[in-house]
Scaffold this active site. Structure first.
Site, PDB file in Angstrom:
ATOM      1  N   ASN A  84      28.350 -13.796  -9.093  1.00 36.64           N
ATOM      2  CA  ASN A  84      28.645 -13.761 -10.522  1.00 36.64           C
ATOM      3  C   ASN A  84      29.771 -14.699 -10.911  1.00 36.64           C
ATOM      4  O   ASN A  84      29.777 -15.239 -12.013  1.00 36.64           O
ATOM      5  CB  ASN A  84      29.002 -12.328 -10.933  1.00 36.64           C
ATOM      6  CG  ASN A  84      27.807 -11.404 -10.894  1.00 36.64           C
ATOM      7  OD1 ASN A  84      26.887 -11.553 -11.672  1.00 36.64           O
ATOM      8  ND2 ASN A  84      27.815 -10.453  -9.973  1.00 36.64           N
ATOM      9  N   SER A  85      30.738 -14.888 -10.030  1.00 43.08           N
ATOM     10  CA  SER A  85      31.884 -15.716 -10.372  1.00 43.08           C
ATOM     11  C   SER A  85      31.854 -17.079  -9.711  1.00 43.08           C
ATOM     12  O   SER A  85      32.323 -18.062 -10.277  1.00 43.08           O
ATOM     13  CB  SER A  85      33.189 -14.998 -10.003  1.00 43.08           C
ATOM     14  OG  SER A  85      33.194 -14.653  -8.626  1.00 43.08           O
ATOM     15  N   ALA A  86      31.307 -17.178  -8.514  1.00 43.18           N
ATOM     16  CA  ALA A  86      31.314 -18.440  -7.778  1.00 43.18           C
ATOM     17  C   ALA A  86      30.149 -18.464  -6.808  1.00 43.18           C
ATOM     18  O   ALA A  86      29.491 -17.446  -6.571  1.00 43.18           O
ATOM     19  CB  ALA A  86      32.638 -18.614  -7.028  1.00 43.18           C
TER      20      ALA A  86
ATOM     21  N   ASP B 265      22.113  -9.917  -2.162  1.00 41.56           N
ATOM     22  CA  ASP B 265      23.431  -9.895  -1.526  1.00 41.56           C
ATOM     23  C   ASP B 265      23.652  -8.553  -0.834  1.00 41.56           C
ATOM     24  O   ASP B 265      24.230  -8.498   0.265  1.00 41.56           O
ATOM     25  CB  ASP B 265      24.541 -10.181  -2.542  1.00 41.56           C
ATOM     26  CG  ASP B 265      24.589  -9.161  -3.679  1.00 41.56           C
ATOM     27  OD1 ASP B 265      23.525  -8.597  -4.040  1.00 41.56           O
ATOM     28  OD2 ASP B 265      25.685  -8.933  -4.222  1.00 41.56           O
TER      29      ASP B 265
END
Length: 256
Positions: free
Chosen positions: A9-11, A106
């Site tokens: 979600n962030s990287a 994930d």
């Protein structure tokens, strides 16, 4: 070498493996405007992999809009097969999950690596906690059956929700205060978020363990696993980059 990619979600986190040895880790945090641009990912991966010979790649993603862009960018850089992790592929355990089509890959990778490394040979149940943007809990029964788990908010989501949902609570840096008794609004927020996260993980781990027939191995991973491993009062293994290790494992297992 095998390249493992975790599109989060962030990287986007990446690891280069020589056999089962993780030799290098890097991450790319794209601007929103570039996150779904294949040419951006091609340039970033071309730079990051300039000195690497990639023979195979594996990928998990929790951001469908980025998946294709990252995959196309990678294919423009390396001439190697790409395995995209999916629940229907060969796994090191049996899936006992009502909605496998909605199971985050994930989560699947973390569970696969946790079970293979900590549970399978000992026939011992495993609980994997991946503390990142969200906190994912994965439960693998000692018989080699993935049972599911739980999903909760991570520290950043809790902070953002408190700031967005209230009129006067400020944004605060996420540093764990020495005492849970906050003597200012800032430290009160830090305490509620971070000590609350620690106690939440400890409590959920105990609840999940109570559903198993043996004493499970608790395994911590993710960007927020360091404060957890330092402050939990229950025994746990610390396994940084467990999702990347799971991507490698599943890519190798399903290599054509």
């Amino acid at each position: 070498m095998l390249l493992a990619l975790d599109v989060g979600n962030s990287a986007v986190k990446a690891g280069l493996f020589s056999g089962d040895e993780l030799v290098r880790v890097f991450s790319v945090d794209p601007p929103d405007a570039d996150a779904t641009d294949a040419s951006y990912w091609r340039a970033e991966l071309d730079s990051a992999l300039a000195d690497a010979t990639v023979e195979h790649a594996g990928l998990v993603s929790v951001v469908p809009a980025r998946t294709d862009a990252v995959a196309r960018g990678l294919r423009g850089v390396v001439d190697a097969p790409l395995t995209i992790v999916a629940p229907e592929m060969a796994l090191p355990f049996t899936l006992d999950y009502d909605t496998p089509d909605t199971l985050g890959t994930d989560r699947l990778a973390a569970a696969a690596a946790g079970w293979t490394r900590y549970g399978r040979d000992a026939s011992r149940s495993v609980i994997v906690v991946d503390a990142g943007t969200a906190v994912n809990y994965e439960v693998v029964h000692r018989t080699g059956t993935y049972r599911g788990g739980a999903i909760g908010p991570g520290a950043v989501l809790m902070r953002n929700a408190l700031q967005a949902g209230t009129a006067q609570l400020p944004d605060v840096p996420l540093h764990l205060p020495e005492t849970p008794v906050g003597s200012s609004t800032r430290t009160a927020l830090q305490s509620g978020i971070l000590w609350g996260l620690i106690d939440s993980v400890q409590g959920m781990a105990a609840r999940l363990a109570a559903q198993l027939p043996d004493a499970p191995r608790l395994v911590l991973t993710g960007g927020w696993s360091n404060p957890l491993i330092d402050h939990l009062t229950i025994e746990a293994a610390h396994a940084p980059h467990l999702v990347l290790r799971g991507v490698r494992l599943l890519a190798e297992k399903n290599r054509a």
